[in-house]
Motif scaffolding. Structure first.
Motif, PDB file in Angstrom:
ATOM      1  N   TYR A  14       0.833  -1.205   0.000  1.00 53.87           N
ATOM      2  CA  TYR A  14       0.000   0.000   0.000  1.00 53.87           C
ATOM      3  C   TYR A  14       0.868   1.256   0.000  1.00 53.87           C
ATOM      4  O   TYR A  14       0.526   2.251  -0.636  1.00 53.87           O
ATOM      5  N   GLU A  64       2.218   1.471  -3.562  1.00 51.47           N
ATOM      6  CA  GLU A  64       1.172   1.981  -4.453  1.00 51.47           C
ATOM      7  C   GLU A  64       1.046   3.496  -4.327  1.00 51.47           C
ATOM      8  O   GLU A  64       0.949   4.197  -5.338  1.00 51.47           O
ATOM      9  N   ARG A  80      -3.062   0.978  -9.273  1.00 49.84           N
ATOM     10  CA  ARG A  80      -3.526   0.129  -8.173  1.00 49.84           C
ATOM     11  C   ARG A  80      -2.754  -1.182  -8.224  1.00 49.84           C
ATOM     12  O   ARG A  80      -2.333  -1.634  -9.295  1.00 49.84           O
ATOM     13  N   ASP A 118      -2.603  -5.360  -6.908  1.00 53.61           N
ATOM     14  CA  ASP A 118      -3.394  -6.502  -6.458  1.00 53.61           C
ATOM     15  C   ASP A 118      -2.411  -7.639  -6.220  1.00 53.61           C
ATOM     16  O   ASP A 118      -1.288  -7.619  -6.726  1.00 53.61           O
ATOM     17  N   PRO A 146     -11.439   7.962 -10.632  1.00 49.79           N
ATOM     18  CA  PRO A 146     -10.747   6.992  -9.769  1.00 49.79           C
ATOM     19  C   PRO A 146     -11.318   5.583  -9.925  1.00 49.79           C
ATOM     20  O   PRO A 146     -12.463   5.414 -10.341  1.00 49.79           O
ATOM     21  N   GLU A 158     -11.022   1.479  -8.031  1.00 46.07           N
ATOM     22  CA  GLU A 158     -10.542   0.629  -6.941  1.00 46.07           C
ATOM     23  C   GLU A 158     -10.601  -0.816  -7.398  1.00 46.07           C
ATOM     24  O   GLU A 158     -11.496  -1.205  -8.149  1.00 46.07           O
ATOM     25  N   TYR A 172     -11.292  -4.292  -5.846  1.00 44.84           N
ATOM     26  CA  TYR A 172     -11.882  -4.762  -4.601  1.00 44.84           C
ATOM     27  C   TYR A 172     -11.192  -6.034  -4.131  1.00 44.84           C
ATOM     28  O   TYR A 172     -11.149  -7.035  -4.835  1.00 44.84           O
TER      29      TYR A 172
END
Length: 178
Positions: free
Chosen positions: A11, A14, A48, A50, A92, A94, A96
C-alpha cells in the motif's frame, strides 16, 4: 528512469507510484526493489496493485479479461504482486479485495519477515558470542555477524508497520460487508 525502493507494504508502494505519476513518471516494469518509470503527462494515470496467487488459478484469465474490458491496463507482474493502471480522466478506480484477504496476505508477509528476522538474529548472536572466545579475532566473521544484527534492526521497523496495518484492518473488519 530506474528507481530503487524496498518495501514490504504494497500500500505504501502503491501510494509512492501514484505520487510518481503525479510528477509525470509512469511505471513500466518492477521487481521486488527496482522500478522502471517512463516520462509522460503528469497525473494521466492512476495505479492500483493486487495480489494474485503465484500459481495460475482458473479464475486468473477471467479476472484479467474483466479488468481489461473495464479499461484497466495490466502494467507488470512480479511474483504475486500485480500493478494495474487506468486513465485518470476516467475517474478513480478501486480493485476490490476484501479485508480478510488483505489480512491473510499481510500475515503471509509477516511470517516471511519474522522468519528472516529470527534467522538473522540467531546467526548474528551465536556468531558474536563465539567471535571473542579465541586468541585472535576473525574480522570477516565478526563483520558478517554484525551485518546479521544490523539486518534485524532494519527489518524490525517494517515488521511492526505490517503488524499495525493488520491490526487496523482487523479493527475495521465488518462481518456484514467483508
Amino acid at each position: 528512469m530506474h528507481k530503487y525502493r524496498w518495501g514490504v507494504n504494497p500500500y505504501d508502494i502503491e501510494k509512492w507510484i501514484n505520487d510518481m505519476a503525479l510528477q509525470g513518471w509512469h511505471l513500466q516494469k518492477f521487481t521486488w526493489a527496482r522500478f522502471t518509470f517512463e516520462r509522460g503527462e503528469k497525473g494521466s494515470y492512476i495505479y492500483r496493485h493486487d495480489e494474485i496467487e503465484r500459481l495460475a488459478t482458473p479464475y486468473e484469465d477471467d479476472y484479467l479479461e474483466f479488468l481489461q474490458a473495464a479499461g484497466i491496463e495490466l502494467v507488470d507482474r512480479s511474483g504475486n504482486i500485480v500493478f494495474f493502471r487506468k486513465s485518470a480522466s476516467e475517474g478513480p478506480f478501486e480493485l476490490y479485495t476484501d479485508k480478510k484477504t488483505k489480512i491473510s496476505n499481510l500475515s503471509k508477509k509477516m511470517t516471511l519477515l519474522l522468519s528472516l528476522l529470527l534467522l538473522n538474529l540467531v546467526f548474528g548472536i551465536t556468531g558474536l558470542s563465539g567471535d571473542f572466545s579465541g586468541p585472535a579475532t576473525d574480522w570477516l566473521g565478526l563483520t558478517v555477524n554484525i551485518a546479521n544484527v544490523l539486518i534485524v534492526l532494519l527489518l524490525i521497523i517494517p515488521f511492526f508497520r505490517l503488524i499495525r496495518l493488520r491490526k487496523q484492518l482487523k479493527r475495521d473488519l465488518d462481518v456484514f460487508t467483508d
